[in-house]
Structures are given as C-alpha cells and as structure tokens.
Design a protein around this motif. Structure first.
Motif, PDB file in Angstrom:
ATOM      1  N   THR A 119      -5.278  -9.816   4.006  1.00  0.00           N
ATOM      2  CA  THR A 119      -5.138  -8.430   3.560  1.00  0.00           C
ATOM      3  C   THR A 119      -4.375  -7.573   4.566  1.00  0.00           C
ATOM      4  OG1 THR A 119      -7.286  -7.833   4.504  1.00  0.00           O
ATOM      5  CG2 THR A 119      -7.250  -8.559   2.206  1.00  0.00           C
ATOM      6  N   ARG A 225       1.433 -11.486  -1.401  1.00  0.00           N
ATOM      7  CA  ARG A 225       1.509 -10.069  -1.045  1.00  0.00           C
ATOM      8  C   ARG A 225       0.424  -9.718  -0.026  1.00  0.00           C
ATOM      9  NH1 ARG A 225       4.006  -5.613  -2.968  1.00  0.00           N
ATOM     10  NH2 ARG A 225       5.006  -6.933  -4.532  1.00  0.00           N
ATOM     11  N   HIS A 227      -1.390  -6.409   2.029  1.00  0.00           N
ATOM     12  CA  HIS A 227      -1.535  -4.952   1.859  1.00  0.00           C
ATOM     13  C   HIS A 227      -0.920  -4.191   3.030  1.00  0.00           C
ATOM     14  CE1 HIS A 227      -3.191  -1.087   0.765  1.00  0.00           C
ATOM     15  NE2 HIS A 227      -3.773  -0.994   1.948  1.00  0.00           N
ATOM     16  N   ASP A 228      -1.068  -4.708   4.250  1.00  0.00           N
ATOM     17  CA  ASP A 228      -0.685  -3.935   5.427  1.00  0.00           C
ATOM     18  C   ASP A 228      -0.150  -4.881   6.506  1.00  0.00           C
ATOM     19  OD1 ASP A 228      -0.435  -2.106   7.471  1.00  0.00           O
ATOM     20  OD2 ASP A 228      -2.587  -1.853   7.790  1.00  0.00           O
ATOM     21  N   ASP A 277       1.899  -3.260   1.066  1.00  0.00           N
ATOM     22  CA  ASP A 277       2.013  -4.038  -0.172  1.00  0.00           C
ATOM     23  C   ASP A 277       3.327  -4.821  -0.198  1.00  0.00           C
ATOM     24  OD1 ASP A 277      -0.448  -3.201  -1.198  1.00  0.00           O
ATOM     25  OD2 ASP A 277       0.432  -1.339  -1.933  1.00  0.00           O
TER      26      ASP A 277
END
Length: 301
Positions: A119, A225, A227-228, A277
């Motif tokens: 994530t 993908r 997120h950060d 993202d």
C-alpha cells in the motif's frame, strides 16, 4: 527519453509477482536455450524430463508437482542461472487431493509473500560525493489478504554489486539468494509474527553497497497499483548534483506525465518525488554528478 527495459529486467519482476509459467518462459528466453537443449542438460544432471512437460510448464497447462518433477525444477533453476527456489516458490501450495489434503493445506502459512498487498513505499537513497549510490533504506507498508502471512520476498536489481542487506524494523532477514548473472538479489524478510486478513505490517530494511555504484539513478518497479510512493535522494551538502530529474513509465515502457521533470535539491541536500495511486509501472529519479565530484564509483547497481 526513457528506455524500454529488456527481458532480463522484466524477468526480475516476474520472479517476484509470478505467475510461474510466465517467469519460466521468460527465463528460458533470456538464457537462449531451446527446450531440447534444456532437456539434454537436465538428463546429464540425472533429472530426465520430457520436452512436452517443459512445454506444458511454460505454457501454464501443467505445473511440476511430483517429487521427480520438483527435483528437475531445482536443476532447471541452476541451468537457467536463477537463484535457488526462484521458480519453485512461485508454485504456491500443491493442488489439493481429497478432504484431508485440503485441511492440511488450509492450515499452512504461505511462505512466499503471497497474500500481501503493497500500500505504501518510501525509499531514501544516500549518494556519495562521486554521485554513486552508497545505500538505500526502504520502508514498506503491506496489508494481508490471506491468513498467517509471515514474510515478504524482496527481489532487488543490484547489477554487479553485492550489497549487504540489513533488517531495520519489524522484520528479520531469512534466506538470501544472489543471482550474479542477471544481477538480482532475492531475500526473505520475516515478520515478527504472522498477520491476518485486513491487518497491515510496516517493515524497514537497508541495502549498503561496498562501493558507490557507477549509475546515478534509483527507480522502483510496481507490478500493481500502489497508493503512496515517496522517493528521497540525499546528496552530500558540499557536492550537490549538476542536475536532478524524476521520471515515470507505464508497463510498456512509455513515458508518463509528459516526460522527465526537474527535481529541485533543497538547502539540506535533499530532492524528493512522490506518486499517489501509481502503477503498474516504473518510477524513479536520476541525476548528474557535479564537475568537481570526488571519489570514484567501482561497481554498478
């Protein structure tokens, strides 16, 4: 312009993400051996396997499961110049056979880092006065999607260098394999305790190179993908770079965000880039050493 990365670098990604068939097929392509030649080398090693079976493995129609097939796979990894268990760990648990077998498998904890979603990622890169990379400290936040996940498999492109891997926080280093031909480090980072679905874990680790690298760049590939992602570059205060820029590319190697963009270096010697993202794709920074750079870089990343 960004470079479209060759199959060897794509292989490094597949050794992390799988699937097994794709990784095997590309490994054979990179090694440049026909299935007949592979069969011959395995037979010489006392691990006979048919060309048909090899073909089925790389197409995904079948996978090695019987003891003799797994033995042949171990030899195949060596013939292809891959780290020990680089392919076998992508197989996952054996296919269930009967109720008792299903119960046994459901009680196992996955060992290969599957069942985790990345994530957030932060990389801090320490640059030497010559402009080469001295070390990278990474922080990863991951969330479990299955039960009893107890490790993450790190797969790092290191070139000809052999960096030392150290666990910094909330993990410890397990098995390590170094694939010198293609310059890939594969290692287990074991969590302090298994985590359950929905739980997250934050770990930190560090790679220290014995000599500064010859390449003045750092990038991260994301198969999914994230997120950060934050990338920080720390330059010596007395040796700021002549130039520094950030870049990104998609899965096909095409430039994103309109091409490379300048990355300012602040008064403390830091440059940073951040992506939200992002992925799948590649994100990184590159820089040019100052004309008065001191020292020398003797090993590649």
């Amino acid at each position: 312009m960004l470079t479209i990365y060759p199959p060897r670098e794509e292989l490094a990604d597949l050794l992390v993400t799988g699937p097994f068939a794709d990784a095997l097929r590309l490994a054979i392509q990179v090694r440049g051996l026909s299935l007949e030649r592979l069969q011959h080398r395995l037979r010489v090693r006392g691990a006979p396997i048919s060309v048909t079976a090899l073909s089925y493995w790389q197409s995904g129609r079948r996978r090695p499961e019987r003891p003799e097939s797994l033995m042949a796979l171990a030899h195949l990894e060596d013939v292809l110049g891959l780290p020990e268990t680089a392919l076998s760990r992508l197989l996952g648990p054996p296919r269930p056979r009967g109720r008792s077998r299903r119960r046994e498998l459901s009680a196992r904890a996955p060992w290969d880092g599957s069942g985790l979603v990345l994530t957030a990622q932060t990389d801090r890169v320490d640059v030497a006065p010559c402009g080469g990379v001295r070390g990278v400290r990474s922080r990863q936040v991951m969330q479990a999607t299955s039960s009893n996940v107890d490790r993450w498999i790190l797969c790092q492109e290191t070139g000809s260098a052999q960096p030392a891997l150290t666990a910094v926080r909330s993990c410890r280093v397990g098995r390590i394999a170094r694939e010198r031909t293609n310059g890939v480090l594969v290692a287990e980072l074991l969590f302090d305790e298994p985590i359950s679905p929905g739980d997250s874990v934050a770990i930190e680790y560090e790679l220290i190179y014995p000599h500064p690298t010859v390449e003045h760049t750092h990038f991260r590939r994301f198969a999914e993908r994230v997120h950060d992602y934050v990338l920080e570059i720390k330059f010596p205060a007395a040796s700021p770079p002549a130039s520094c820029e950030q870049f990104a590319s998609g899965q096909a190697g095409t430039e994103m965000f309109g091409g490379a963009r300048p990355a300012p270096v602040d008064a403390w010697g830091y440059a940073h880039a951040a992506a939200l993202d992002f992925g799948p794709g590649l994100y990184g920074m590159r820089w040019t050493a100052p004309a008065n750079a001191t020292g020398s870089s003797s090993q590649g990343k």
